[in-house]
Design a protein around this motif. Structure first.
Motif, short mmCIF file in Angstrom:
data_model
loop_
_atom_site.label_atom_id
_atom_site.label_comp_id
_atom_site.label_asym_id
_atom_site.label_seq_id
_atom_site.Cartn_x
_atom_site.Cartn_y
_atom_site.Cartn_z
N GLN A 77 54.68 22.01 0.89
CA GLN A 77 54.99 20.65 0.17
C GLN A 77 56.48 20.74 -0.43
N ILE A 78 57.12 19.84 -0.54
CA ILE A 78 58.37 19.85 -1.12
C ILE A 78 58.65 18.93 -2.14
N ILE A 79 58.91 19.24 -3.47
CA ILE A 79 58.96 18.03 -4.50
C ILE A 79 60.45 17.80 -4.64
N LEU A 80 60.58 16.28 -4.50
CA LEU A 80 61.99 15.47 -4.46
C LEU A 80 62.03 14.70 -5.62
N PRO A 81 63.21 14.67 -6.57
CA PRO A 81 63.58 13.69 -7.53
C PRO A 81 63.56 12.14 -6.61
N TYR A 82 62.79 11.29 -7.04
CA TYR A 82 63.04 10.05 -6.45
C TYR A 82 64.32 9.29 -6.81
N LEU A 83 64.99 8.98 -5.85
CA LEU A 83 66.76 8.44 -6.02
C LEU A 83 66.75 7.38 -5.09
N GLY A 84 65.79 6.55 -4.70
CA GLY A 84 65.71 5.51 -3.75
C GLY A 84 66.12 5.83 -2.49
N THR A 85 67.33 5.30 -1.61
CA THR A 85 67.57 5.66 -0.28
C THR A 85 68.23 6.83 -0.30
N LEU A 86 68.84 7.35 -1.21
CA LEU A 86 69.37 8.68 -1.31
C LEU A 86 68.50 9.99 -1.02
N THR A 87 67.24 9.57 -1.62
CA THR A 87 65.97 10.50 -1.66
C THR A 87 65.64 10.53 -0.24
N LYS A 88 65.61 9.31 0.78
CA LYS A 88 65.05 9.06 2.08
C LYS A 88 65.91 9.84 3.13
N ARG A 89 67.35 9.78 2.67
CA ARG A 89 68.29 10.34 3.68
C ARG A 89 68.27 11.91 3.46
N LEU A 90 68.12 12.34 2.11
CA LEU A 90 67.60 13.91 2.03
C LEU A 90 66.69 14.28 2.86
N GLU A 91 65.29 13.63 2.37
CA GLU A 91 64.20 13.87 3.20
C GLU A 91 64.40 13.88 4.73
N LYS A 92 65.00 13.21 5.42
CA LYS A 92 65.05 13.13 6.84
C LYS A 92 66.23 14.28 7.27
N LYS A 93 67.01 14.64 6.27
CA LYS A 93 67.79 15.94 6.60
C LYS A 93 67.02 17.18 6.51
N ILE A 94 66.13 17.31 5.67
CA ILE A 94 65.30 18.48 5.24
C ILE A 94 64.44 18.75 6.46
N LYS A 95 63.66 17.30 6.96
CA LYS A 95 62.70 17.41 7.98
C LYS A 95 63.37 17.90 9.33
N ARG A 96 64.60 17.30 9.53
CA ARG A 96 65.33 17.54 10.98
C ARG A 96 65.74 19.15 11.00
N SER A 97 66.10 19.82 9.59
CA SER A 97 66.36 21.11 9.78
C SER A 97 65.20 21.66 10.02
N LEU A 98 64.03 21.69 9.01
CA LEU A 98 62.93 22.54 9.48
C LEU A 98 62.25 22.24 10.67
N GLN A 99 62.11 21.22 11.16
CA GLN A 99 61.47 21.13 12.65
C GLN A 99 62.43 21.79 13.86
N GLN A 100 63.72 21.99 13.56
CA GLN A 100 64.52 22.76 14.36
C GLN A 100 64.25 24.25 14.18
N HIS A 101 64.13 24.58 13.05
CA HIS A 101 64.02 26.20 12.77
C HIS A 101 62.50 26.51 12.52
N LEU A 102 61.47 25.50 11.98
CA LEU A 102 60.17 25.89 11.85
C LEU A 102 59.23 25.09 12.18
N PRO A 103 59.04 24.76 13.80
CA PRO A 103 58.42 23.57 13.96
C PRO A 103 57.14 23.65 13.85
N SER A 104 56.36 24.71 13.58
CA SER A 104 55.04 24.94 13.39
C SER A 104 54.48 24.45 11.97
#
Length: 304
Positions: A217-244
């Motif tokens: 679980q990752i807690i992010l401050p909600y800053l609208g579209t900026l938060t969604k872009r950050l969420e996608k980058k974190i997901k992409r990075s974790l799926q690449q290095h920690l897919p399970s």
């Protein structure tokens, strides 16, 4: 067990309240807002009601008795038995005073459920109080879209759990859509959520047991579209290095109401407890750093 008893006693009998500069000790009941309050009230009533029902005279003993916290649904042999049963319960404890509401037109609301007698069975639907305003989180509110969608899904799940037939569910879904449109929700979004909900109900997918993945679980401050872009980058990075690892995000508002207003009186510094402190002697300027669970005033006076 003994330690648990001591902890419960401390947390329920040593309740001190600071209000408008004056201190009060609560001598009965549990402090309002205490996490122990509902649990202890339920334990207390659950323990006693079992004996009260067992000893209840047969002429007005309920044939059906169900309680949720402090609301009770009963079926009695006759309408005239209600006052006798209520009087019987009210004599059991000085702090308990039951009131009652009887059915009207073969129907009776109980919590969120509207119960209707029909022939030899019951029909249930969602109940809303007369004061219901229809105000929910507005669609233009500055919160993530998933929270708005989840609100609609929650209302649909409640309808499905409470309503006893598809006719009632259909009426409730129409009511939900009408209310949410008035709160600014687009009809296309509501239709999509309803269709997804109904498809999930009718889908008969076999459950296949799999090994649970690690979750993060990752807690992010909600800053609208900026938060969604950050969420996608974190997901992409974790799926690449920690897919399970299964990832879920929690959003927090950067500014909350409690950061703007003080809801409780501030405790004077000499009355705080459970602290690490530095005491300085007024005569020789010697200092001592210590820890105490008692009020600082008591500990400082001992140093003197």
């Amino acid at each position: 067990k003994n330690d648990f008893t001591i902890l419960l006693t401390l947390s329920t009998t040593e309740s001190f309240i600071l209000f408008n500069g004056n201190y009060y000790q609560q001598v009965d009941g549990v402090a309002m807002g205490s996490p122990l309050g509902p649990t202890l009230a339920n334990v207390f009533l659950g323990y006693h009601e079992e004996k009260w029902l067992a000893d209840c005279p047969a002429q007005f003993k309920p044939s059906y008795y169900r309680r949720y916290v402090d609301d009770i649904f009963v079926l009695l042999p006759d309408a005239n038995c209600l006052n006798e049963f209520k009087q019987y319960l009210n004599q059991k404890h000085s702090n308990i005073n039951f009131t009652s509401e009887v059915e009207a037109d073969n129907s009776l609301p109980f919590l969120d459920v509207f119960v209707m007698r029909h022939n030899s069975s019951y029909i249930t639907s969602v109940y809303r109080k007369p004061t219901f305003s229809g105000v929910y989180t507005n669609y233009d509110s500055y919160i993530p879209l998933i929270y708005k969608s989840s609100l609609v899904s929650t209302l649909l799940h409640r309808a499905f759990a409470i309503c006893s037939n598809w006719s009632q569910i259909h009426s409730e879904i129409k009511m939900i859509i009408s209310v949410m449109v008035r709160n600014g929700y687009p009809s296309s979004l509501l239709d999509h959520i309803v269709a997804k909900f109904l498809n999930n109900i009718h889908r008969n997918t076999p459950v296949i047991a799999t090994e649970p993945n690690e979750s993060l679980q990752i807690i992010l401050p909600y800053l609208g579209t900026l938060t969604k872009r950050l969420e996608k980058k974190i997901k992409r990075s974790l799926q690449q290095h920690l897919p399970s690892i299964k990832i879920s995000f929690i959003y927090r508002a950067s500014t909350r109401l409690r950061t703007l207003f003080a809801f409780k009186d501030r405790i004077p510094s000499l009355l705080v407890s459970g602290i690490i402190y530095k005491f300085t002697c007024s005569r020789c300027n010697s200092t001592y750093i210590g820890e105490t669970i008692r009020h600082s005033k008591i500990r400082f006076s001992e140093h003197l």
